[in-house]
Design an enzyme around this catalytic site. Structure first.
Site, PDB file in Angstrom:
ATOM      1  N   ASP A   1       0.869  -1.186   0.000  1.00 44.14           N
ATOM      2  CA  ASP A   1       0.000   0.000   0.000  1.00 44.14           C
ATOM      3  C   ASP A   1       0.906   1.236   0.000  1.00 44.14           C
ATOM      4  OD1 ASP A   1      -2.109   1.756   0.286  1.00 44.14           O
ATOM      5  OD2 ASP A   1      -2.978   0.760   2.033  1.00 44.14           O
TER       6      ASP A   1
ATOM      7  N   ASP B   1      -3.163   7.408  -3.465  1.00 47.70           N
ATOM      8  CA  ASP B   1      -3.166   6.249  -2.576  1.00 47.70           C
ATOM      9  C   ASP B   1      -3.476   5.029  -3.441  1.00 47.70           C
ATOM     10  OD1 ASP B   1      -3.573   4.462  -0.493  1.00 47.70           O
ATOM     11  OD2 ASP B   1      -5.234   5.560   0.432  1.00 47.70           O
TER      12      ASP B   1
ATOM     13  N   HIS C   1     -12.226   5.610   0.938  1.00 44.27           N
ATOM     14  CA  HIS C   1     -12.353   6.883   1.657  1.00 44.27           C
ATOM     15  C   HIS C   1     -12.151   8.060   0.715  1.00 44.27           C
ATOM     16  CE1 HIS C   1      -7.909   6.785   1.451  1.00 44.27           C
ATOM     17  NE2 HIS C   1      -8.082   5.492   1.640  1.00 44.27           N
TER      18      HIS C   1
ATOM     19  N   HIS D   1      -7.755  10.230   5.131  1.00 44.62           N
ATOM     20  CA  HIS D   1      -9.053   9.569   5.292  1.00 44.62           C
ATOM     21  C   HIS D   1     -10.139  10.587   5.605  1.00 44.62           C
ATOM     22  CE1 HIS D   1      -6.616   5.831   5.848  1.00 44.62           C
ATOM     23  NE2 HIS D   1      -7.555   5.405   5.039  1.00 44.62           N
TER      24      HIS D   1
ATOM     25  N   GLU E   1     -10.821   0.735  -2.227  1.00 44.00           N
ATOM     26  CA  GLU E   1      -9.870  -0.325  -1.899  1.00 44.00           C
ATOM     27  C   GLU E   1     -10.537  -1.611  -1.440  1.00 44.00           C
ATOM     28  OE1 GLU E   1      -7.231   0.600   1.434  1.00 44.00           O
ATOM     29  OE2 GLU E   1      -8.236   2.506   1.685  1.00 44.00           O
TER      30      GLU E   1
ATOM     31  N   GLU F   1      -6.180  -1.154  -4.840  1.00 49.30           N
ATOM     32  CA  GLU F   1      -6.659   0.213  -4.577  1.00 49.30           C
ATOM     33  C   GLU F   1      -6.203   1.197  -5.650  1.00 49.30           C
ATOM     34  OE1 GLU F   1      -5.106   1.920  -0.935  1.00 49.30           O
ATOM     35  OE2 GLU F   1      -6.659   3.463  -0.906  1.00 49.30           O
TER      36      GLU F   1
HETATM   37 CO    CO Z   1      -6.460   3.990   1.116  1.00 47.43          CO
END
Ligand code: CO
Length: 301
Positions: A89, A100, A162, A170, A195, A286
């Site tokens: 991640d 992200d 998010h 977030h 994600e 994601e």
């Molecule tokens: Co994320």
């Protein structure tokens, strides 16, 4: 609340997304049995800086039943093993604008975990195909759930996508990985991260183990007993998550004392690993998306 992105912000978002995507692809190729987890995390963070970004959160790579938030300790010797099912991640920011992204890698010798890797990737593709101005968030969750359950696995229900805002990883809306969890609608101007997580178990994680990731959620109420150097490092991240690894040059006892004082004051949040039951395997995929006036832009493609 949507703070729409101006054209300069959008360029920075796109740059952050491109860097995150390049680093994710490097990690996908370089996560192999025998390689140190910490080597991958530190190399990704170096690559982010070489490309003009900074980590939006510590790079994380979780193995097997750990679904998320595994981040190496400063001297972590852990290596990837044959048979692992691995997530990575990556978060990048350019002047606070965040990309992200995550992917998963099957390290079995016979492709055992490939269907699980494909399930979260296909769920992400299905989710992206539903996204648009005015779309109900529950429809995005439903697409994820349908895809993962259709492949014979469970979505992880207590982990969500998010919103992304400048300097904030977030924010609302939460994008759940199942239909029932979603409320509200997507709106033009939003930047969101979707994600999906797929699990061979029940699809619920809990916090387990030592936290290596921290985030200052509010300034300390009392400065007494807090080390100025440690505090300066934390504050330089402007409320973005950080890792214990970032304090490597400072005295570990002093670092620990200040981290625990800040936690007790409610100033610092800790993020321990998020773990499914022992023996369960998990994957994650994601992307970050911008819901622009001309359609959906996948920033981390
Ligand atoms: Co994320």
């Amino acid at each position: 609340m949507i703070r729409s992105v101006d054209s300069e912000g959008l360029e920075k978002l796109r740059r952050a997304g491109r860097i995150a995507s390049e680093c994710r692809e490097w990690a996908r190729e370089n996560i192999r049995p025998g390689v140190q987890v910490r080597h991958v995390l530190e190399t990704v963070e170096e690559m982010i800086r070489e490309r003009g970004g900074a980590p939006a959160f510590p790079t994380q790579s979780s193995r097997n039943c750990i679904a998320a938030h595994y981040c190496s300790a400063p001297e972590d010797p852990m290596t990837y093993e044959i048979g692992d099912c691995v997530k990575v991640d990556v978060g990048v920011h350019v002047d606070g604008y965040i990309g992200d992204t995550a992917c998963s890698v099957d390290l079995s010798e016979d492709g055992t975990w490939q269907p699980l890797v494909d399930a979260s990737a296909n769920a992400l593709a299905a989710a992206i195909a539903t996204v648009g101005d005015g779309v109900a968030v529950r429809d995005v969750g439903a697409a994820i759930e349908r895809t993962i359950v259709g492949a014979g696995f469970e979505p992880i229900r207590n982990l969500t996508g998010h919103g992304l805002e400048r300097w904030k990883v977030h924010t609302s809306p939460q994008i759940p990985n199942y239909a029932e969890g979603g409320s509200g609608r997507l709106k033009e101007g939003m930047v969101i991260a979707i994600e999906p997580f797929a699990s061979t178990g029940r699809g619920y994680i809990q916090e387990r183990g030592r936290a290596e990731v921290f985030m200052m959620q509010r300034p300390p109420r009392k400065a007494k007993g807090l080390d100025r150097e440690v505090l300066a490092v934390i504050q330089s991240w402007r409320g973005l998550p950080i890792a214990r690894r970032y304090f490597r040059d400072l005295d570990p006892d002093v670092v620990e004392a200040t981290l625990s004082k800040l936690t007790r004051q409610g100033s610092l949040m800790r993020f321990p690993p998020l773990v499914e039951e022992e023996g369960v395997m998990t994957t994650q995929c994601e992307h970050s998306l911008y819901l622009g006036p001309n359609g959906v832009e996948v920033l981390t493609a």
